[in-house]
Write a protein that holds these residues in place. Structure first.
Motif, short mmCIF file in Angstrom:
data_model
loop_
_atom_site.label_atom_id
_atom_site.label_comp_id
_atom_site.label_asym_id
_atom_site.label_seq_id
_atom_site.Cartn_x
_atom_site.Cartn_y
_atom_site.Cartn_z
N THR A 49 1.84 -1.11 -12.34
CA THR A 49 2.48 0.10 -11.84
C THR A 49 2.11 0.30 -10.37
OG1 THR A 49 0.61 1.49 -12.54
CG2 THR A 49 2.38 1.14 -14.14
N ASN A 50 2.58 1.39 -9.79
CA ASN A 50 2.38 1.62 -8.36
C ASN A 50 0.94 1.47 -7.91
OD1 ASN A 50 4.82 3.14 -9.35
ND2 ASN A 50 5.11 3.47 -7.16
N THR A 51 0.00 1.91 -8.73
CA THR A 51 -1.41 1.92 -8.32
C THR A 51 -2.03 0.54 -8.26
OG1 THR A 51 -2.07 2.34 -10.61
CG2 THR A 51 -1.79 4.27 -9.18
N ASP A 52 -1.47 -0.44 -8.99
CA ASP A 52 -2.06 -1.78 -8.97
C ASP A 52 -1.05 -2.85 -8.57
OD1 ASP A 52 -0.55 -1.78 -11.26
OD2 ASP A 52 -2.21 -2.10 -12.65
N LEU A 53 0.04 -2.42 -7.93
CA LEU A 53 1.05 -3.38 -7.50
C LEU A 53 0.63 -4.06 -6.20
CD1 LEU A 53 4.72 -2.11 -7.99
CD2 LEU A 53 3.75 -4.32 -8.60
N LEU A 65 9.31 5.64 -5.73
CA LEU A 65 9.84 5.34 -7.06
C LEU A 65 8.70 4.95 -8.00
CD1 LEU A 65 12.97 3.08 -6.37
CD2 LEU A 65 12.96 5.48 -7.03
N LYS A 66 8.84 5.31 -9.26
CA LYS A 66 7.87 4.85 -10.27
C LYS A 66 8.22 3.41 -10.61
CE LYS A 66 7.35 9.48 -12.23
NZ LYS A 66 7.58 10.35 -13.42
N LEU A 67 7.29 2.51 -10.34
CA LEU A 67 7.55 1.08 -10.48
C LEU A 67 6.79 0.50 -11.67
CD1 LEU A 67 7.34 0.14 -6.71
CD2 LEU A 67 9.41 0.20 -8.10
N PHE A 68 7.45 -0.40 -12.39
CA PHE A 68 6.87 -1.08 -13.55
C PHE A 68 7.27 -2.55 -13.47
CE2 PHE A 68 8.18 3.23 -14.56
CZ PHE A 68 6.99 3.83 -14.93
N VAL A 69 6.30 -3.41 -13.20
CA VAL A 69 6.56 -4.84 -13.02
C VAL A 69 5.96 -5.60 -14.20
CG1 VAL A 69 5.96 -6.85 -11.63
CG2 VAL A 69 6.81 -4.77 -10.53
N CYS A 70 6.76 -6.44 -14.84
CA CYS A 70 6.35 -7.14 -16.07
C CYS A 70 5.85 -8.54 -15.77
CB CYS A 70 7.53 -7.25 -17.03
SG CYS A 70 8.41 -5.72 -17.33
N ALA A 71 4.73 -8.91 -16.40
CA ALA A 71 4.22 -10.27 -16.35
C ALA A 71 3.68 -10.63 -17.74
CB ALA A 71 3.13 -10.42 -15.30
N THR A 72 3.56 -11.93 -18.00
CA THR A 72 3.08 -12.41 -19.30
C THR A 72 1.64 -12.87 -19.18
OG1 THR A 72 5.30 -13.17 -19.90
CG2 THR A 72 3.46 -14.08 -21.16
N ASN A 73 0.75 -12.29 -19.98
CA ASN A 73 -0.64 -12.74 -20.03
C ASN A 73 -0.68 -14.08 -20.75
OD1 ASN A 73 -3.39 -13.12 -21.15
ND2 ASN A 73 -3.79 -11.13 -20.24
N ARG A 81 0.83 -1.21 0.00
CA ARG A 81 0.00 0.00 0.00
C ARG A 81 0.86 1.25 0.00
NH1 ARG A 81 -5.19 -0.98 4.09
NH2 ARG A 81 -6.10 -2.74 2.91
N ALA A 82 1.98 1.19 0.70
CA ALA A 82 2.86 2.36 0.78
C ALA A 82 3.46 2.71 -0.59
CB ALA A 82 3.97 2.11 1.79
N LEU A 83 3.55 1.72 -1.49
CA LEU A 83 4.14 1.97 -2.79
C LEU A 83 3.29 2.91 -3.65
CD1 LEU A 83 5.49 -1.57 -3.76
CD2 LEU A 83 6.61 0.24 -2.46
N GLN A 84 2.06 3.17 -3.21
CA GLN A 84 1.19 4.09 -3.93
C GLN A 84 1.40 5.54 -3.50
OE1 GLN A 84 -2.94 2.83 -3.85
NE2 GLN A 84 -2.38 0.67 -3.95
N GLN A 85 2.23 5.75 -2.48
CA GLN A 85 2.45 7.10 -1.96
C GLN A 85 3.14 7.99 -2.98
OE1 GLN A 85 4.58 7.10 1.75
NE2 GLN A 85 3.29 5.53 2.68
#
Length: 345
Positions: A169-173, A151-159, A143-147
């Motif tokens: 990104t931060n809002t849905d991490l 850092l601007k975060l971008f996490v990759c996954a394969t559909n 939850r704190a990562l949305q503050q």
């Protein structure tokens, strides 16, 4: 360069199982240098874990807090011995019985490949047990990562269904997003998020670089490589062949993006674009923290995070990151510090 003498960079962190401890060491070297600031971080699999732990640590305690958070995280992984639920006795125990740990790793790998070809995780892991979930939730306040200011975060996954990359990104991490990014389909059931199934992001972006073109201000992208791009020796044993196949597979998406980056850079540098288009295309500067020869020689099962292996990788990453800073700090904001055309085309 700013008046204070600092440089702001973006990080692109590869995945590679336990070998992600190399990235931990590189980050430790960068965090130790007060001239370096971070804006965005894109990560896949172990790179995604490093990214969220780094962000959490910076929020909780600044640079020192980030270094401590990363160390705690990797020490917990070493103690658990179950990064991807592989089962093999510790190296110390094997050596006590006169067994070469490298040979044991090869035998374990062959057994695992046979086992994985006969049973899927939906069969041998019906309860969907994942030891990483608890470890991540203990290590990161998602939850704190949305503050604001994180850092601007971008996490990759394969559909799994579409085969496309998904960038969290931060809002849905969440812990689920990071687990999706690290979900090896031979070991774990696909991670379901909002009705979609996800596997390891390394298949389509290891890591994806394009979010760092569109969503950050800094022009410098520092890639921390875990998977050797080049090996001088032709693999001959089953384990060597499987290892090299995995390296090529998990580098392929990065290689494609680097070719596109090189082409775009040439368009800008050589003035091939009309003014109305040139102003829309930013010139990005690419840098690599990488030691292919050392990573190729270090060995160790990526699925078995032996504490001694993790510490060795940490020291190697720290030394490589420190050497890169010494040699290329002045390149930041000015030029590429890697010959993209020669290395990736």
């Amino acid at each position: 360069m700013s008046e204070s003498g600092t440089r702001t960079i973006n990080l692109a962190l590869q995945g590679g199982g336990a070998h992600g401890a190399f990235t931990w060491g590189a980050l430790d070297a960068l965090l130790e240098d007060p001239r370096i600031r971070f804006e965005g971080v894109c990560g896949t699999s172990a790179g995604a874990m490093n990214a969220v732990v780094l962000a959490h640590g910076l929020l909780q305690g600044g640079r020192k807090g980030a270094r401590e958070a990363l160390r705690r995280f990797w020490e917990r992984i070493g103690r658990s011995g179950m990064l991807w639920n592989a089962v093999r006795p510790p190296a110390q125990m094997l050596e006590a019985f006169g067994i070469d740990p490298r040979m044991a790793a090869e035998g374990t790998h062959v057994l695992f490949e046979t086992w994985a070809s006969l049973l899927s995780p939906y069969q041998f892991n019906p309860w969907n047990f994942d030891p990483l979930r608890q470890l991540l939730e203990r290590s990161v306040d998602f939850r704190a990562l949305q503050q604001e200011g994180c850092l601007k975060l971008f996490v990759c996954a394969t559909n799994v269904r579409s085969g496309k990359v998904r960038i969290f990104t931060n809002t849905d991490l969440t812990a689920d997003a990071v687990l999706a990014s690290a979900c090896l389909p031979q070991l774990f059931r696909a991670v379901e998020i909002d009705g979609e199934a996800y596997w390891d992001g390394g298949y389509v972006g290891n890591p994806a670089l394009y979010p760092l073109f569109y969503h950050v201000e800094s022009r410098d992208i520092v890639i921390v490589h875990v998977n050797p791009i080049r090996r001088d020796q032709v693999p001959r044993t089953p384990v060597e062949i499987a290892t090299r196949v995995n390296e090529i597979t998990f580098n392929s998406s990065l290689m494609r993006e680097m070719r596109a980056i090189e082409f775009a850079a040439r368009l800008v540098d050589q003035g091939w674009l009309k003014d109305e288009f040139a102003c829309r295309l930013r010139r990005m500067y690419v840098h690599s923290i990488r030691d292919d020869a050392a990573m190729a020689a270090i060995g160790g099962n990526r699925l078995h995070p032996d504490p001694r292996l993790l510490e060795t990788l940490f020291e190697l990453g720290r030394a490589t990151g420190g050497a890169w800073l010494k040699d290329h700090f002045d390149d930041l904001g000015q030029r590429d510090s890697v010959d993209v055309r020669a290395e990736f085309l």
